[in-house]
Enzyme design. Structure first.
Site, short mmCIF file in Angstrom:
data_model
loop_
_atom_site.label_atom_id
_atom_site.label_comp_id
_atom_site.label_asym_id
_atom_site.label_seq_id
_atom_site.Cartn_x
_atom_site.Cartn_y
_atom_site.Cartn_z
N HIS A 158 0.85 -1.20 0.00
CA HIS A 158 0.00 0.00 0.00
C HIS A 158 0.88 1.25 0.00
O HIS A 158 1.13 1.86 1.04
CB HIS A 158 -0.95 -0.01 1.20
CG HIS A 158 -2.05 -1.01 1.08
ND1 HIS A 158 -2.03 -2.22 1.74
CD2 HIS A 158 -3.20 -0.99 0.35
CE1 HIS A 158 -3.13 -2.89 1.45
NE2 HIS A 158 -3.86 -2.18 0.61
N HIS B 118 -6.92 6.92 -2.78
CA HIS B 118 -7.74 5.91 -2.09
C HIS B 118 -7.01 5.17 -0.97
O HIS B 118 -7.67 4.55 -0.12
CB HIS B 118 -8.29 4.90 -3.11
CG HIS B 118 -7.32 3.83 -3.50
ND1 HIS B 118 -6.31 4.03 -4.43
CD2 HIS B 118 -7.19 2.54 -3.09
CE1 HIS B 118 -5.63 2.91 -4.58
NE2 HIS B 118 -6.13 2.00 -3.78
#
Length: 427
Positions: A154, A194
């Site tokens: 991530h 996001h």
């Protein structure tokens, strides 16, 4: 559509991971709840003592050195002039399903998201359509990329990959025929932000330890709410990154509402509910109609599918992403062990296997999602699904090889032939 129980032979840890991550039914064990109460007390004190502060890592964009160019980039990207031709070559292929974001990340590791976003926003003419000031857009992208942490998975490279996949669907799936320019802008901005400030831990971890994030967001879509809070506070505190200020108040409100809705939809625990909502809407289509539902539902479905699209990419990319995400899971598992917590499903590096994990992920999550989307956009059937099926076959063969090899190493002679057959399949 809920895989709360699986057929005989399915790996229980994979099924538990599916229940834990992609539904809201998994509950903490009683002893874990006791530990959580103590941690909640500590986190509550920290939450009261620590005011909300968003400290963006402010790298200077060196805007004074930027020059206007007549081609793809109105504003010179922050890379060496000698690397410009290669960057342009790579970005010109961003409309391909096989696009390799790692090549761009290698060329400019600190700016992969900024360059990808700059190219795609300009491709769609959104800077001109909504009078986005280049200096503010440049600085906004710079600060957003700086807020992505250096996690194995991530990180800003993942965000750039999701953004490019959205771009691919908009171009080749002709999704833009159902979306306005403002909705396209909102969808792209949502992809960019996001996973902002994702710390490499899942929502259940934050919930189980009662972290400050969990308390602040009342255990609901903890990471996703944090991404949004980080973004909105940054834009409120710093006038130099208010990229939407030339839009009307109504347009700004619509973009804000859509970005909030879309980023919250990336919470994996809502996967099955969202998939069912999309399928229900799809079944209501009049004869001959393509899509008559809300564009927002379609946007949420697109973004979510792009967020889980790694297993459908070319095998070298799919393998690399799978290794990165599993390493991030393992780091969480190591932390849980150190804290004396039960290790989350798929997070134990001593028992979890990459092949079994990916095969289950594709079977229960990725394949049904893309199959549903393919009913509306046939190009997915011809372009994406064959690659996904080939990758699933690879992971299943590799899992069979791992199992046969383990049995062979343990002295199980009858497994010798199975080991050889599985090895041939993997190769």
């Amino acid at each position: 559509v809920r895989p709360l129980s699986g057929p005989e032979g399915e790996d229980e840890d994979v099924l538990r991971w599916i229940r834990n991550e992609f539904t809201k039914v998994e509950q903490a064990a009683p002893d874990q709840k006791k530990r959580s109460r103590k941690m909640c007390l500590k986190a509550a004190v920290l939450s009261v003592m620590t005011p909300l502060r968003i400290q963006a890592r402010r790298r200077s964009p060196s805007f004074s050195e930027c020059s206007f160019l007549p081609d793809v980039y109105p504003l010179k990207p922050p890379i060496e002039p000698r690397d410009m031709p290669e960057a342009r070559r790579l970005l010109s292929a961003a409309g391909d399903w096989e696009w390799d974001v790692f090549q761009l990340a290698k060329l400019c590791p600190a700016h992969v998201l900024k360059l990808t976003a700059w190219y795609i926003i300009n491709f769609w003419g959104l800077d001109r359509e909504f009078r986005l000031e280049q200096a503010k857009l440049y600085r906004w992208l710079d600060l957003v990329e700086g807020l992505y942490l250096n996690n194995p998975y991530h990180n800003s490279t993942h965000a750039a990959d999701v953004l490019q996949t959205v771009h691919y669907f908009l171009v080749h799936g002709h999704f833009q025929q159902y979306l306005s320019k403002l909705e396209i802008l909102s969808l792209l901005l949502s992809a960019i932000v996001h996973d902002l400030e994702h710390d490499g831990l899942n929502n259940n971890f934050h919930k189980n330890v009662c972290s400050e994030r969990a308390i602040r967001h009342n255990d609901r879509s903890i990471q996703e709410n944090h991404h949004l809070t980080t973004l909105l506070v940054m834009m409120q505190q710093d006038e130099s990154v208010r990229v939407l200020e030339n839009m009307s108040k109504a347009q700004q409100g619509d973009v804000r509402r859509l970005v909030i809705s879309l980023v919250l939809s990336t919470d994996m625990s809502t996967h099955f509910a969202q998939l069912k909502e999309y399928q229900d809407q799809l079944s209501k289509r009049p004869e001959g109609a393509v899509w008559n539902g809300q564009s927002e539902l379609l946007m949420r479905t697109i973004l979510h599918c792009c967020d889980i699209s790694n297993p459908a990419k070319p095998l070298p990319l799919a393998r690399r992403w799978a290794e990165l995400v599993l390493e991030e899971f393992f780091q969480q598992g190591d932390r849980e062990k150190a804290m004396g917590l039960p290790v989350s499903p798929q997070c134990d590096r001593d028992t979890t296997t990459l092949a079994k994990s990916q095969a289950g992920f594709i079977k229960f999550i990725v394949q049904p999602s893309f199959q549903a989307l393919a009913h509306l956009f046939p190009m997915i059937s011809s372009r994406v699904m064959p690659m996904l099926a080939a990758n699933q076959a690879y992971w299943e063969a590799r899992d069979a090889f791992d199992a046969a090899a383990a049995a062979f190493n343990n002295g199980d002679s009858p497994k010798r032939g199975a080991c050889v057959r599985a090895c041939v399949c993997v190769c």
